[in-house]
Motif scaffolding. Structure first.
Motif, short mmCIF file in Angstrom:
data_model
loop_
_atom_site.label_atom_id
_atom_site.label_comp_id
_atom_site.label_asym_id
_atom_site.label_seq_id
_atom_site.Cartn_x
_atom_site.Cartn_y
_atom_site.Cartn_z
N GLU A 258 0.83 -1.19 -0.08
CA GLU A 258 0.00 -0.08 0.21
C GLU A 258 0.72 1.16 0.08
O GLU A 258 1.97 1.16 0.60
CB GLU A 258 -0.98 0.00 1.19
CG GLU A 258 -1.85 -1.01 1.38
CD GLU A 258 -1.61 -2.21 2.44
OE1 GLU A 258 -2.35 -2.83 2.75
OE2 GLU A 258 -0.09 -2.32 2.65
N SER A 259 0.26 2.30 -0.40
CA SER A 259 0.93 3.64 -0.64
C SER A 259 -0.23 4.80 -0.45
O SER A 259 -1.31 4.51 -0.58
CB SER A 259 1.91 3.83 -1.78
OG SER A 259 1.04 3.51 -2.94
N GLY A 260 0.28 6.02 0.06
CA GLY A 260 -0.65 7.00 -0.07
C GLY A 260 -1.06 7.55 1.29
O GLY A 260 -1.84 8.57 1.58
N GLY A 261 -0.86 6.70 2.39
CA GLY A 261 -1.25 7.10 3.74
C GLY A 261 -0.51 8.32 4.30
O GLY A 261 0.41 8.73 3.65
N GLY A 262 -1.20 9.06 5.19
CA GLY A 262 -0.28 10.27 5.76
C GLY A 262 -1.05 10.71 6.65
O GLY A 262 -2.35 10.19 7.37
N LEU A 263 -0.83 12.00 7.01
CA LEU A 263 -1.58 13.03 7.97
C LEU A 263 -2.42 13.85 7.21
O LEU A 263 -1.72 14.27 6.28
CB LEU A 263 -0.53 13.52 8.88
CG LEU A 263 -1.24 14.68 9.96
CD1 LEU A 263 -2.15 14.34 10.99
CD2 LEU A 263 0.05 15.23 10.84
N VAL A 264 -3.45 14.15 7.57
CA VAL A 264 -4.41 15.24 6.78
C VAL A 264 -5.35 15.83 7.85
O VAL A 264 -5.79 15.28 8.66
CB VAL A 264 -5.06 14.57 5.72
CG1 VAL A 264 -6.30 13.67 6.05
CG2 VAL A 264 -5.72 15.57 4.52
N ARG B 245 -5.31 9.68 -1.35
CA ARG B 245 -5.75 8.62 -2.30
C ARG B 245 -4.86 7.40 -1.77
O ARG B 245 -3.45 7.68 -1.82
CB ARG B 245 -5.33 9.15 -3.66
CG ARG B 245 -5.90 7.86 -4.91
CD ARG B 245 -5.59 8.37 -6.04
NE ARG B 245 -5.98 7.64 -7.10
CZ ARG B 245 -7.15 7.30 -7.63
NH1 ARG B 245 -8.11 7.96 -7.07
NH2 ARG B 245 -7.39 6.31 -8.42
N LEU B 246 -5.24 6.17 -1.60
CA LEU B 246 -4.58 5.11 -1.28
C LEU B 246 -4.46 4.18 -2.38
O LEU B 246 -5.42 4.17 -3.27
CB LEU B 246 -5.09 4.29 -0.19
CG LEU B 246 -5.18 5.15 1.33
CD1 LEU B 246 -5.96 3.99 2.33
CD2 LEU B 246 -4.25 5.60 1.89
N VAL C 77 -5.56 -1.66 -7.08
CA VAL C 77 -6.65 -0.91 -6.27
C VAL C 77 -6.04 0.29 -5.77
O VAL C 77 -5.32 0.24 -5.17
CB VAL C 77 -7.35 -2.03 -5.41
CG1 VAL C 77 -6.41 -2.30 -4.12
CG2 VAL C 77 -8.94 -1.64 -5.30
N SER C 78 -7.19 1.07 -5.83
CA SER C 78 -6.91 2.42 -5.37
C SER C 78 -8.21 2.72 -4.45
O SER C 78 -9.16 2.26 -4.66
CB SER C 78 -6.77 3.51 -6.38
OG SER C 78 -5.77 3.35 -7.08
N LEU C 79 -8.20 3.68 -3.56
CA LEU C 79 -9.30 4.23 -2.61
C LEU C 79 -8.92 5.72 -2.49
O LEU C 79 -8.13 6.15 -1.89
CB LEU C 79 -9.19 3.56 -1.30
CG LEU C 79 -10.49 3.96 -0.27
CD1 LEU C 79 -11.64 3.39 -1.22
CD2 LEU C 79 -10.20 3.43 1.04
N GLN D 141 0.36 -4.91 4.11
CA GLN D 141 0.92 -4.70 5.69
C GLN D 141 0.13 -3.41 6.22
O GLN D 141 -0.01 -3.56 7.50
CB GLN D 141 2.50 -4.37 5.52
CG GLN D 141 3.20 -5.51 5.12
CD GLN D 141 3.05 -6.42 6.14
OE1 GLN D 141 3.13 -6.39 7.39
NE2 GLN D 141 2.82 -7.92 5.74
N GLY D 142 -0.51 -2.73 5.20
CA GLY D 142 -1.18 -1.63 5.82
C GLY D 142 -0.57 -0.32 5.78
O GLY D 142 0.79 -0.15 5.79
N THR D 143 -1.51 0.86 5.71
CA THR D 143 -0.66 2.29 5.78
C THR D 143 -1.74 3.04 6.55
O THR D 143 -2.64 2.93 6.86
CB THR D 143 -0.77 2.68 4.23
OG1 THR D 143 -0.03 4.00 4.26
CG2 THR D 143 -2.12 2.83 3.67
#
Length: 115
Positions: free
Chosen positions: A6-12, A19-20, A78-80, A107-109
């Motif tokens: 996975e990629s794209g996680g963070g603080l917002v 966008r994940l 796949v994207s979210l 593994q999770g983000t």
């Protein structure tokens, strides 16, 4: 060996967007459904969104109208898209694929939404 990353996680901030994305490495064939799950601290894992190989989508009520799941079959991706994020969306988000009668998991983000 197949791995989902996975990629794209963070603080917002609340009201913002993220966008994940989830991509598979290795050979994986005939992916039926793709999923996004999330797990917040102290809570059970929750199915957030599903997309079948035919493009049918499912969303948990709490994200309907705010999140959109999509898939790229050629890239096994796949994207979210997550819009109008709320503090209660804070969780570790994981992708999963159902293929060949088994699940594959990422593994999770971490997604953190501040108020």
């Amino acid at each position: 060996q197949v791995q989902l990353v996975e990629s794209g996680g963070g603080l917002v901030q609340a009201g913002g967007s993220l966008r994940l994305s989830c991509a598979a490495s290795g050979s994986i064939f005939s992916i039926d459904a793709m999923y996004w799950y999330r797990q917040a601290p102290g809570k059970e894992r929750e199915l957030v969104a599903t997309i079948t190989n035919g493009g049918t989508t499912y969303y948990v009520d709490s994200v309907k109208g705010r999140f959109a799941i999509s898939r790229d079959n050629a890239k096994n991706k796949v994207s979210l898209q997550m819009d109008t994020l709320k503090p209660e969306d804070t969780a570790v988000y994981s992708c999963a694929y159902w293929a060949g009668s088994r699940y594959y998991w990422g593994q999770g983000t971490q997604v953190t939404v501040s108020s």
